[in-house]
Design a protein around this motif. Sequence first.
Motif, mmCIF file in Angstrom:
data_model
loop_
_atom_site.group_PDB
_atom_site.id
_atom_site.type_symbol
_atom_site.label_atom_id
_atom_site.label_comp_id
_atom_site.label_asym_id
_atom_site.label_seq_id
_atom_site.Cartn_x
_atom_site.Cartn_y
_atom_site.Cartn_z
ATOM 1 N N VAL A 154 0.842 -1.199 0.000
ATOM 2 C CA VAL A 154 0.000 0.000 0.000
ATOM 3 C C VAL A 154 0.875 1.246 0.000
ATOM 4 N N GLY A 155 1.942 1.225 0.787
ATOM 5 C CA GLY A 155 2.869 2.352 0.797
ATOM 6 C C GLY A 155 3.490 2.588 -0.568
ATOM 7 N N VAL A 156 3.853 1.509 -1.252
ATOM 8 C CA VAL A 156 4.408 1.635 -2.607
ATOM 9 C C VAL A 156 3.368 2.227 -3.553
ATOM 10 N N ALA A 157 2.137 1.729 -3.488
ATOM 11 C CA ALA A 157 1.079 2.212 -4.388
ATOM 12 C C ALA A 157 0.810 3.699 -4.180
ATOM 13 N N LEU A 158 0.706 4.122 -2.923
ATOM 14 C CA LEU A 158 0.458 5.536 -2.644
ATOM 15 C C LEU A 158 1.644 6.396 -3.079
ATOM 16 N N GLY A 159 2.857 5.869 -2.876
ATOM 17 C CA GLY A 159 4.043 6.609 -3.299
ATOM 18 C C GLY A 159 4.097 6.790 -4.804
ATOM 19 N N VAL A 160 3.753 5.739 -5.550
ATOM 20 C CA VAL A 160 3.761 5.826 -7.010
ATOM 21 C C VAL A 160 2.682 6.799 -7.488
ATOM 22 N N MET A 161 1.529 6.797 -6.819
ATOM 23 C CA MET A 161 0.479 7.728 -7.204
ATOM 24 C C MET A 161 0.964 9.175 -7.077
ATOM 25 N N LYS A 162 1.656 9.466 -5.984
ATOM 26 C CA LYS A 162 2.182 10.824 -5.806
ATOM 27 C C LYS A 162 3.339 11.103 -6.768
ATOM 28 N N ASP A 163 4.173 10.086 -7.006
ATOM 29 C CA ASP A 163 5.298 10.276 -7.923
ATOM 30 C C ASP A 163 4.849 10.450 -9.367
ATOM 31 N N SER A 164 3.607 10.049 -9.673
ATOM 32 C CA SER A 164 3.112 10.229 -11.039
ATOM 33 C C SER A 164 3.079 11.698 -11.435
ATOM 34 N N ALA A 165 3.145 12.580 -10.459
ATOM 35 C CA ALA A 165 3.188 14.015 -10.759
ATOM 36 C C ALA A 165 4.420 14.369 -11.582
ATOM 37 N N LEU A 166 5.479 13.550 -11.475
ATOM 38 C CA LEU A 166 6.713 13.846 -12.209
ATOM 39 C C LEU A 166 6.559 13.655 -13.707
ATOM 40 N N VAL A 167 5.517 12.929 -14.128
ATOM 41 C CA VAL A 167 5.283 12.757 -15.561
ATOM 42 C C VAL A 167 4.956 14.095 -16.212
ATOM 43 N N SER A 168 4.643 15.088 -15.404
ATOM 44 C CA SER A 168 4.340 16.423 -15.938
ATOM 45 C C SER A 168 5.524 17.024 -16.683
ATOM 46 N N VAL A 169 6.752 16.575 -16.353
ATOM 47 C CA VAL A 169 7.926 17.129 -17.039
ATOM 48 C C VAL A 169 7.944 16.719 -18.509
ATOM 49 N N LEU A 170 7.193 15.675 -18.859
ATOM 50 C CA LEU A 170 7.122 15.227 -20.243
ATOM 51 C C LEU A 170 6.013 15.932 -21.016
ATOM 52 N N GLY A 171 5.189 16.704 -20.299
ATOM 53 C CA GLY A 171 4.095 17.410 -20.952
ATOM 54 C C GLY A 171 2.740 16.772 -20.747
#
Length: 220
Positions: A154-171
């Motif tokens: 669950v910690g990994v899943a929540l972390g990945v959800m928040k880290d998905s914000a970094l995809v913004s650097v690709l547009g």
Amino acid sequence: MNQTLNFFSGFNINDLWFLGEAALRTMWISALSISIGTVLGAVFGWLLYEGRVWATVLLAPVLDVFRSVPLIIQLVLFYNFAPIAGLNLDPFGSGVVILTIYTAALVASVARGGIEAVGQPMRRAARSLGMSYWQDMRYVVLPIGGRAVFPAWVGVALGVMKDSALVSVLGYVELLKASQILITRTQDPFLILSIAGAFYFALSFPISRYAAKLEKRWAQ
């Protein structure tokens, strides 16, 4: 409905809808990456546990790289070098690929720990009852080991959800990118980021609460 909200100049109801759509895109890229990454990670974890030579020599170092290198670097490098390899992926596709592999690398350690959490005496007892290797894995290791490492997953899943914000650097216009667009237009970062934070909370809180209920039920 199209009027500017009276108490916040520059922000209107369409902007709120824009953020809501971005939140759905965040949920979609996260759910897809976490789902596929979890399956791959479980397989990788099993291979590492079995101690296959090729897995130890080839797979383990690769997973270490994806766990160690900052995610934003992985995203930028893959997005820029994928066309050289003949992969014409848009920001969404590139984000899914890297987030999936990143999730798999994290879940591999979790899955391996879950298998190791099941004691050998219990596994030998299962085999002595006539269970095959795969029956042992399905009926003994998966239920017991899965419950042991569920909070970590669950910690990994929540972390990945928040880290998905970094995809913004690709547009890719997910929640963070949408917030940046609106901040540039409205010049009201406090309001926009507060709403974006509320959306992130709305996505994450139900998962953590449901996970807590499951853990409580399993403990009974």
